[in-house]
Every structure is written in C-alpha cells, then in structure tokens.
Design an enzyme around this catalytic site. Structure first.
Site, PDB file in Angstrom:
ATOM      1  N   CYS A 275      70.436  75.188  74.385  1.00 60.00           N
ATOM      2  CA  CYS A 275      69.918  75.807  73.448  1.00 60.00           C
ATOM      3  C   CYS A 275      68.283  75.838  73.746  1.00 60.00           C
ATOM      4  CB  CYS A 275      70.037  74.998  72.091  1.00 60.00           C
ATOM      5  SG  CYS A 275      69.659  73.362  71.890  1.00 60.00           S
ATOM      6  N   HIS A 335      68.926  70.967  68.122  1.00 60.67           N
ATOM      7  CA  HIS A 335      69.399  72.312  68.245  1.00 60.67           C
ATOM      8  C   HIS A 335      68.269  73.118  68.005  1.00 60.67           C
ATOM      9  CE1 HIS A 335      71.898  75.574  69.182  1.00 60.67           C
ATOM     10  NE2 HIS A 335      72.065  76.042  68.078  1.00 60.67           N
ATOM     11  N   HIS A 347      70.807  82.342  69.417  1.00 60.82           N
ATOM     12  CA  HIS A 347      70.622  80.931  70.011  1.00 60.82           C
ATOM     13  C   HIS A 347      72.009  80.657  71.115  1.00 60.82           C
ATOM     14  CE1 HIS A 347      73.869  79.035  66.872  1.00 60.82           C
ATOM     15  NE2 HIS A 347      73.662  80.466  66.716  1.00 60.82           N
TER      16      HIS A 347
END
Length: 397
Positions: A275, A335, A347
């Site tokens: 990520c 994240h 993402h």
C-alpha cells in the site's frame, strides 16, 4: 575479643562492597538511560537510523560496544557522559565499515532490487529500489550488503542488485547524462532491431545516456552493460525534471497506469506494490520522494481531516487507515490510499484498485471506511520529510 573484632571487620568489608556494588549498578543504569536518550533523539526510527549500542561491564570499567552510522550521536553521547562524570571505554564501530575499502556507494544494477530485513533471501522483503538509484553502503556480512536508500531506509541487498563504486566512479555516474524510463514496464535490447533483451526495466529506472537517434536511446547500465531503449518509453532525465507539473491530475493519471498491479509486501516498483509502496511510487514518478512506510508517511505534510469529513479532501491527499488509539493502546497505521475525487480513493489491496467511501457506490469499501484514521496533504507542502526532485534531485545526485 579477637573473634569479635574480626567479625566486625568482615561485616564492614561486606557493607563497603555492597555499597560500592550498589553505586556501580546505579552508574550502569544511568549509563544505559543516557544511551537510550541519545537513541531516542538521533535514531527514533530503526528503519532509517542505526544506533545499536551495549554496555559491557568488566574489571577495568564500562565499555561501549556496538555500531552506528551516526557519528554525531556518538559525539553527543560522549559529551553527555563527560558531563555526568561517567567514564567509559569507547569501542563503538562507526559505519561505513573499513572492510568496504572505500566502496561506500553503489548504484542499483537491476530493474528492481529486493531489499531484505536480514542478510538472507528467506528474510522479509523490506522494500525495493529501482535501477540507477544511488545508495549508501554501510557494511558487508557474507555476500550481503547493508545499504541506505535516498529515503533513508536501511535494508540488506545481495551483490547482484548493486554495482559498488568508489568516490570517483560515483562522481562519474552522477555527472553523466541520463534517461528515465517512463513506461510501466519494458526492456532494454542489445540492438535497435530489438531482437535480444539486455534487461527488463520498470518505471522510474535511470540509465546513463550514451547517444540517441530518432527512435532509440543508447544507454549504459551501472555495471557497464550497454543497450537500446525506445524513445516512446523514456525521456532524457533533465527534460523530465523540467516538465514536472507537481499537480494532482498528474498524480491521478500516474496512479491509474498501475491498475491491477498485484499487491506485494515490500514492493515499491511497477512489478508489485504494497500500500505505501504504491503511494510512494506514484509520488516518485511525479518527481517527489516521500517516506517509505504508511506509518512514516502519516507524519509528512499537513493534517487535513481526522473525523471522516471527506468533503475537506483534495485530489492527491493520502488517507490512512488502521487502529484508533484507546486508553490502553496507541494508534496504529496499517494502510494508505490516495484520494482521486468523486468520493473515491485508489490503493493497493490485493491489487491496485479504486474504492469508494460512498455507501451507495458499488465499490464501497466498508472495511477501510470503518478503520479510517486521518488524511494528510503532501502535494506541494514544505516538509523535511518530503523532497522535490527538481530542487534537490537526490536520486540522480
């Protein structure tokens, strides 16, 4: 009477020894505490700074052992101990190590070098660094090298991933004209006929420019291999730098070229991304170097929102997700994604994808919305954690 005197003398000796021992132990505790203070000041993040010291307690007193790449931290520690009146013998190894024999720089020699958390292939993939990037070399262990990347990340690389260079060789590499590969993924070939491949190439790769014609650049790798790259897939580095826009639309356009690229823990190249490796890569391909991990990126730039008021967000902002702080636990960022407008963020989650914060949308991401923490604005913000390549050019220089 004589026995009583001897017994009293023995007791006094024991008291003296115990008192001295107590003072000694207290002094060692103080020494360890001062080391921790210096470590927290100069090396609060072990991912980007090395300061591993221990205190050995021997017959001749305290000895400081260990290693660091922060000589200023050692100087500060010595001054602090001197002020406290604590005497020590300094046996700290300052990196880069002497065993490198002056080869303290290297250039990434393959499309994407895999950097490990420990010096072995079975160790966790910590991060990746793309072709042509200059790194600092700190020490060697077996066939592996501990290196530090331009974003200060510390990790291990095998010898196939780098080309070691001495001071003059690195100066020559820096001074040479270069091209940057701008397509998502491709190859360098041994001739303009493009029949035999020299190497694969990923977006952001830098190569020495030897010559060019209407269709191809003739290039050289850090280890001296030569090849040809299509001009349709690359551009002269200085031209690329001068044309950087530093705007949100450019970030979004870049982000969508990686749609479907697989999630890879530790990945920061167009072969695979985690990520934060994804957001880092998007920004780098637009001329900005940002911190490596989500838990580092969250401290960069300007705070925008922490209450899920998504109306405050602008394109290019980074959204962070994880565990909220409680009375007994601290916040944990796990994240990150980038806002692209229209209630959506892009993402890397299983693959690079677009998700929505709108409950009525088909791509609504209830899981991440439920663990949303905050949003930071990095684009065009002044921050020591952020570097614009048209100003500092740390990758080339």
């Amino acid at each position: 009477m004589k026995r009583i005197i001897l017994k009293r003398s023995f007791v006094l000796i024991l008291i003296a020894l115990n008192t001295a021992c107590g003072v000694h132990i207290d002094e060692k505790k103080l020494l360890v505490k001062e080391i921790e203070i210096i470590k927290n000041t100069f090396a609060p993040d072990k991912r980007t700074a090395l300061f591993n010291l221990e205190v050995l307690d021997g017959p001749s007193g305290f000895t400081l052992v260990g290693e660091t790449n922060l000589p200023l931290a050692v100087d500060s520690l010595n001054n602090l101990l001197k002020e406290k009146g604590i005497k020590t013998t300094n046996d700290i190894k300052i990196l880069p190590g002497a065993e490198l024999e002056g080869m303290t720089n290297a250039v990434i020699n393959i499309s994407a070098a895999n950097l490990r958390s420990n010096p072995k292939h079975s160790a966790e993939l910590a991060t990746q660094v793309t072709l042509g990037t200059i790194v600092n070399v700190l020490k060697k262990e077996g066939d592996w090298y501990l290196i530090q990347t331009p974003d200060k990340y510390l990790a291990w690389v095998d010898p196939g991933g780098i080309q070691l260079m001495n001071a003059q060789e690195i100066k020559n590499w820096i001074a040479a004209d270069k091209i940057i590969y701008t397509d998502t993924y491709g190859h360098a070939f041994n001739s303009e006929e493009a029949k035999e491949r020299t190497s694969d190439i990923v977006a952001g790769s830098l190569l020495k420019l030897l010559s060019s014609n209407d269709d191809f650049y003739k290039i050289e790798f850090p280890d001296g291999r030569q090849g040809y790259i299509s001009k349709d897939e690359s551009v002269a580095y200085n031209t690329w730098i001068s044309n950087l826009n530093f705007n949100a639309d450019s970030l979004i356009a870049t982000s969508k070229t990686l749609m479907g690229v697989p999630y890879l823990w530790g990945g920061t190249s167009t072969k695979g991304v985690d990520c934060s490796g994804y957001t880092k890569t998007i920004y780098y391909l637009n001329g900005m170097v940002i911190p490596r991990d989500a838990s580092q990126q969250v401290h960069a730039g300007k705070p925008i929102d922490s209450i899920a008021d998504f109306s405050k967000l602008q394109k290019g902002d980074l959204l962070f997700f994880g565990r909220k702080a409680t009375e007994t636990t601290s916040e944990k960022v796990v994240h990150v994604g980038m806002w692209i407008g229209d209630n959506q963020f892009i993402h890397s989650s299983e693959m690079v994808r677009i998700s929505s914060v709108d409950k009525d949308a088909l791509n609504y991401d209830a899981f991440n919305v439920g663990r949303y923490l905050r949003t930071q604005r990095l684009l065009n913000e002044e921050d020591p954690l952020l570097q614009n390549l048209n100003i500092t050019m740390p990758i080339k220089d």
